[in-house]
Design a protein around this motif. Structure first.
Motif, PDB file in Angstrom:
ATOM      1  N   THR A 104       0.733  -1.351   0.029  1.00  0.00           N
ATOM      2  CA  THR A 104      -0.002   0.019   0.080  1.00  0.00           C
ATOM      3  C   THR A 104       0.821   1.260  -0.079  1.00  0.00           C
ATOM      4  OG1 THR A 104      -0.134  -0.090   2.365  1.00  0.00           O
ATOM      5  CG2 THR A 104      -1.930  -1.254   1.163  1.00  0.00           C
ATOM      6  N   GLY A 105       2.121   1.044   0.140  1.00  0.00           N
ATOM      7  CA  GLY A 105       3.029   2.314   0.084  1.00  0.00           C
ATOM      8  C   GLY A 105       3.022   3.201   1.402  1.00  0.00           C
ATOM      9  N   ARG A 106       2.413   2.514   2.350  1.00  0.00           N
ATOM     10  CA  ARG A 106       2.711   3.047   3.837  1.00  0.00           C
ATOM     11  C   ARG A 106       3.066   2.105   4.704  1.00  0.00           C
ATOM     12  NH1 ARG A 106      -2.780   2.999   2.309  1.00  0.00           N
ATOM     13  NH2 ARG A 106      -4.063   1.505   3.971  1.00  0.00           N
ATOM     14  N   ARG A 110      -4.099   4.202   8.064  1.00  0.00           N
ATOM     15  CA  ARG A 110      -4.400   5.256   7.592  1.00  0.00           C
ATOM     16  C   ARG A 110      -5.810   5.672   7.964  1.00  0.00           C
ATOM     17  NH1 ARG A 110      -6.815   6.512   2.369  1.00  0.00           N
ATOM     18  NH2 ARG A 110      -6.003   8.490   1.522  1.00  0.00           N
ATOM     19  N   GLU A 179       6.150  10.692   5.089  1.00  0.00           N
ATOM     20  CA  GLU A 179       5.980   9.255   5.312  1.00  0.00           C
ATOM     21  C   GLU A 179       4.866   9.489   6.560  1.00  0.00           C
ATOM     22  OE1 GLU A 179       5.785   5.086   6.172  1.00  0.00           O
ATOM     23  OE2 GLU A 179       6.727   6.225   4.512  1.00  0.00           O
ATOM     24  N   ASP A 181       2.596  11.799   6.519  1.00  0.00           N
ATOM     25  CA  ASP A 181       1.637  12.255   5.892  1.00  0.00           C
ATOM     26  C   ASP A 181       0.929  11.019   5.246  1.00  0.00           C
ATOM     27  OD1 ASP A 181       2.009  14.982   6.235  1.00  0.00           O
ATOM     28  OD2 ASP A 181       3.233  15.134   4.060  1.00  0.00           O
ATOM     29  N   ARG A 182       1.403  10.035   4.625  1.00  0.00           N
ATOM     30  CA  ARG A 182       0.903   8.706   4.225  1.00  0.00           C
ATOM     31  C   ARG A 182       0.277   7.813   5.245  1.00  0.00           C
ATOM     32  NH1 ARG A 182       5.718   8.690   0.910  1.00  0.00           N
ATOM     33  NH2 ARG A 182       6.523   7.414   2.336  1.00  0.00           N
ATOM     34  N   GLY A 185      -2.801   9.767   6.593  1.00  0.00           N
ATOM     35  CA  GLY A 185      -3.907  10.151   5.347  1.00  0.00           C
ATOM     36  C   GLY A 185      -4.125  11.644   5.059  1.00  0.00           C
TER      37      GLY A 185
END
Length: 368
Positions: A104-106, A110, A179, A181-182, A185
């Motif tokens: 999911t890239g995080r 989130r 990071e 921020d991810r 959300g």
């Protein structure tokens, strides 16, 4: 003439014309495709013997599948050339291989602004903002990690939350602002985030049994309160005025989130909180145990200042912020009490109404 043959623009010729041929385009479709290959001669089949030469296109697809399987850490879905592979679609253990989790890239939970979180209910939650994190640490909310962004402006709040987390042994992780921020959300986090574990609810049967051991049991029930801040405030008031527990429905109601933890000022760690599948059934169980159930209603027939049942085993039911008590819950209550107010005010906030009623119950019990 019969019918509508005299209407204007009628069709006078046959709509269907002469059938036209395909010009030989469908000739290939009529031709046979030869014999059906047995399993040991099909390069894409698990029973392929490997003795026949694999076509170039099939060999390229097989090599692509092997590389993808090696990158994902699973068994390839094709047989190796020259060998018989019996692990087609399996993880090599005779069971179907589990699909790898999509990235999911995080690296954290989130919470999209204005939307319900898509994470499971038992997933940890991230509390963000300098003041909320400082207040949560002051209230000793259980936490598993403190995230601090690179290059944030250091002030007294940041120094306090880092020092508090270090004293409590909470891991402090420094991450980039992108990071963080991810992980949040896009929510305004002010460079800090506190990860809190899921709340452990008390079984309702245990909560009810423990409350009956007191001389004057007192419980609080919430009927559809959806604001976690109201939930936290009610828990704080219940703990302050000597209640033995709070119970609330699992669906269509707020649960113990990081916001509720912070609003309760740590009271949620000391007061048992239970979730029930059916609130009406739970209230009836309290009635069978000897409790008098009083629902707070603006149109109630009894004044809270004239509540004589306050000195005995009592359950106070607080309705939701908008509609108040639901129909079934209101019909199940033994009494419905109202709080007298000036005519300029229609109703009180759910947590304020609960605090006023709990204070009056405590006053009556101390005077008895």
């Amino acid at each position: 003439m019969p019918g509508n043959s005299q209407r204007r623009n009628r069709r006078v010729t046959s709509k269907k014309g002469a059938a036209s041929g395909s010009g030989g385009k469908n000739k290939a479709g009529l031709a046979g495709r030869g014999r059906t290959l047995p399993a040991d001669e099909r390069p894409w089949h698990k029973g392929y013997s490997g003795t026949e030469q694999v076509p170039n296109r099939t060999a390229w697809k097989q090599e692509k599948e092997r590389k993808a399987a090696a990158a994902e850490g699973r068994a390839p879905k094709i047989g190796k050339p020259g060998t018989k592979d019996t692990t087609w679609g399996r993880g090599g253990t005779g069971k179907k291989a589990a699909k790898p989790a999509k990235s999911t890239g995080r690296s954290g939970p989130r919470v999209a602004p204005g939307r319900k979180s898509a994470t499971p209910r038992d997933a940890p939650e991230l509390l963000v903002g300098r003041n909320p994190v400082v207040e949560a640490l002051r209230a000793r909310v259980p936490a598993t990690a403190l995230y601090v962004a690179h290059g944030i402006d250091i002030d007294d709040r940041v120094n306090e939350l880092v020092r508090n987390a270090a004293d409590r042994g909470i891991p402090i992780l420094e991450v980039s602002r992108a990071e963080l921020d991810r992980m949040t959300g896009g929510v305004l986090h002010q460079g800090v985030g506190l990860q809190v574990p899921p709340f452990a609810y008390e079984p309702f049967e245990d909560l009810l049994a423990a409350s009956t051991e007191h001389a004057a049991p007192l419980l609080v029930a919430l009927d559809g309160v959806t604001d976690p801040r109201n939930l936290g405030a009610v828990i704080r008031s219940a703990a302050a005025f000597g209640a033995q527990g709070v119970f609330l429905p699992e669906r269509r109601a707020a649960g113990i989130t990081a916001t509720a933890w912070r609003t309760s000022a740590g009271a949620a760690a000391r007061l048992p909180v239970s979730q029930v599948t059916n609130l009406t059934r739970a209230i009836k169980a309290c009635q069978q145990a000897g409790f008098i159930v009083v629902g707070l209603d603006a149109d109630g027939e009894t004044d809270v200042y004239d509540l004589e049942a306050a000195v005995g085993p009592l359950v106070i039911v607080v309705g939701s912020e908008g509609r108040g008590l639901s129909r079934l819950v209101g019909e199940t209550c033994d009494l419905r009490a109202s709080i007298p107010m000036a005519s300029t005010v229609e109703s009180l906030n759910a947590s304020v109404a609960a605090a006023v009623t709990l204070a009056e119950v405590t006053r009556r019990r101390s005077a008895a």
